[in-house]
Design an enzyme around this catalytic site. Structure first.
Site, PDB file in Angstrom:
ATOM      1  N   CYS A   1       1.341   1.189   6.607  1.00 45.83           N
ATOM      2  CA  CYS A   1       1.266  -0.328   6.406  1.00 45.83           C
ATOM      3  C   CYS A   1       2.793  -0.851   6.538  1.00 45.83           C
ATOM      4  CB  CYS A   1       1.275   0.103   5.485  1.00 45.83           C
ATOM      5  SG  CYS A   1       2.526   1.407   4.007  1.00 45.83           S
TER       6      CYS A   1
ATOM      7  N   CYS B   1      -8.972  -2.501   3.743  1.00 44.98           N
ATOM      8  CA  CYS B   1      -8.656  -2.009   5.128  1.00 44.98           C
ATOM      9  C   CYS B   1      -8.997  -0.401   4.709  1.00 44.98           C
ATOM     10  CB  CYS B   1      -6.927  -1.679   5.099  1.00 44.98           C
ATOM     11  SG  CYS B   1      -6.412  -3.551   5.644  1.00 44.98           S
TER      12      CYS B   1
ATOM     13  N   CYS C   1      -5.760   0.111   0.131  1.00 44.55           N
ATOM     14  CA  CYS C   1      -6.330  -1.285  -0.090  1.00 44.55           C
ATOM     15  C   CYS C   1      -7.828  -1.454   0.263  1.00 44.55           C
ATOM     16  CB  CYS C   1      -5.497  -2.600   0.890  1.00 44.55           C
ATOM     17  SG  CYS C   1      -4.111  -2.905  -0.066  1.00 44.55           S
TER      18      CYS C   1
ATOM     19  N   CYS D   1       0.209  -9.395   6.097  1.00 49.16           N
ATOM     20  CA  CYS D   1      -0.304  -8.656   4.868  1.00 49.16           C
ATOM     21  C   CYS D   1       0.387  -7.586   4.209  1.00 49.16           C
ATOM     22  CB  CYS D   1      -1.939  -9.145   4.767  1.00 49.16           C
ATOM     23  SG  CYS D   1      -2.510  -8.220   3.483  1.00 49.16           S
ATOM     24  N   CYS D   2       0.481  -6.455   4.966  1.00 48.33           N
ATOM     25  CA  CYS D   2       1.703  -5.521   4.194  1.00 48.33           C
ATOM     26  C   CYS D   2       3.077  -5.529   4.248  1.00 48.33           C
ATOM     27  CB  CYS D   2       0.832  -4.444   5.394  1.00 48.33           C
ATOM     28  SG  CYS D   2      -0.348  -3.649   5.249  1.00 48.33           S
TER      29      CYS D   2
HETATM   30  S1  SF4 Z   1      -3.682  -2.227   3.068  1.00 52.93           S
HETATM   31 FE1  SF4 Z   1      -5.169  -4.218   4.312  1.00 52.93          FE
HETATM   32  S2  SF4 Z   1      -5.003  -6.108   2.094  1.00 52.93           S
HETATM   33 FE2  SF4 Z   1      -3.294  -3.627   1.833  1.00 52.93          FE
HETATM   34  S3  SF4 Z   1      -1.322  -5.003   2.008  1.00 52.93           S
HETATM   35 FE3  SF4 Z   1      -1.831  -4.039   4.024  1.00 52.93          FE
HETATM   36  S4  SF4 Z   1      -3.296  -5.422   5.218  1.00 52.93           S
HETATM   37 FE4  SF4 Z   1      -3.375  -6.183   3.509  1.00 52.93          FE
END
Ligand code: SF4
Length: 251
Positions: free
Chosen positions: A232, A209, A206, A125-126
């Protein structure tokens, strides 16, 4: 101002970063910023999360050059308060070139169409929401500026004022500032705080998280809480690409 280096590192860029770090290790953050912009003006960007302590560095940069490119990773998963703060703070500081970096449509469509990849694979996701958009946006630049500080976490205790990575110099002007230094600067200049700070969020990313933290915890303890993840990925050194492998500058 040229920086002499006697570093033994085999990489010219790493030696250059070591020379900058040696010369500016105890300098005021404003002076580090001035030196960075003097060497890399037009080829340097400031990366900001518009988070809990972002106002200090953004204010210093705006005082020197309000047209500096400011890169904001608009992941699509921010708190609404962060998006509001990004707009109001940029306007108040007079920053004229804040760029919202968004994930590529195809990456989202293929890997995270329901916006819940964070539940199963935070690294992936990151990668699509932060690492890849930033890599793309940084391509034209030879150097960048971050707001990282040593006090934020045990993993940042040895943070240098200047580092080399991905073929660029990375400046951390606030590396040796304490929380008290930041608070004093923010008070002196009446800088507005991120609204979530007052309700227990000393570090803000985010919403899925980020949690509030208890007194005495690392300020980043609420980031990916309950998992091994602590960064991240944008501050993990990766190999340089041919387009950004440049020492650059004349200091
Ligand atoms: S902090 Fe969480 S929601 Fe944001 S990009 Fe990374 S995994 Fe995804």
């Amino acid at each position: 101002m040229p920086f002499e280096s006697d570093a033994l590192d085999s990489s010219p860029l790493a030696a250059h970063a070591a020379a900058i770090d040696a010369a500016l290790r105890t300098a005021h953050p404003r002076d580090i910023l001035r030196a960075a912009l003097a060497e890399y003006g037009g080829r340097i960007a400031l990366v900001s999360s518009f988070g809990a302590e972002s106002a200090v560095l953004l204010h210093m940069a705006a005082q020197i050059d309000p047209s500096i490119p400011v890169l904001f990773l608009d992941t699509g998963q921010h708190f609404g308060q962060t998006l509001d703060y990004r707009k109001t703070l940029a306007g108040r500081l007079g920053l004229t070139d804040v760029r919202d970096l968004r994930p590529q449509y195809q990456d989202i469509a293929v890997q995270d169409p329901s916006a819940n990849l964070y539940k199963t694979d935070t690294d992936a996701c990151c990668t699509i929401r932060k690492v890849l958009p930033l890599d793309r946006a940084l391509q034209p630049f030879h150097a960048w500026i971050t707001g990282r500080k040593r006090f934020q976490a045990a993993s940042r205790l040895r943070l240098a004022v200047a580092e080399a990575g991905e073929g660029k110099i990375k400046f951390n002007p606030l590396a040796n500032w304490s929380k008290a230094d930041l608070d004093a600067y923010a008070a002196e200049h009446a800088l507005p705080a991120h609204p979530l700070v007052a309700v227990g969020y000393p570090s803000i990313g985010c919403w899925p998280c980020t949690q509030a933290v208890d007194d005495g915890e690392d300020v980043r303890a609420g980031r990916w809480a309950g998992s091994e993840k602590i960064e991240c990925g944008i501050h993990v050194t990766r190999p340089p690409t041919p387009s950004n492998d440049a020492v650059g500058g004349d200091i």
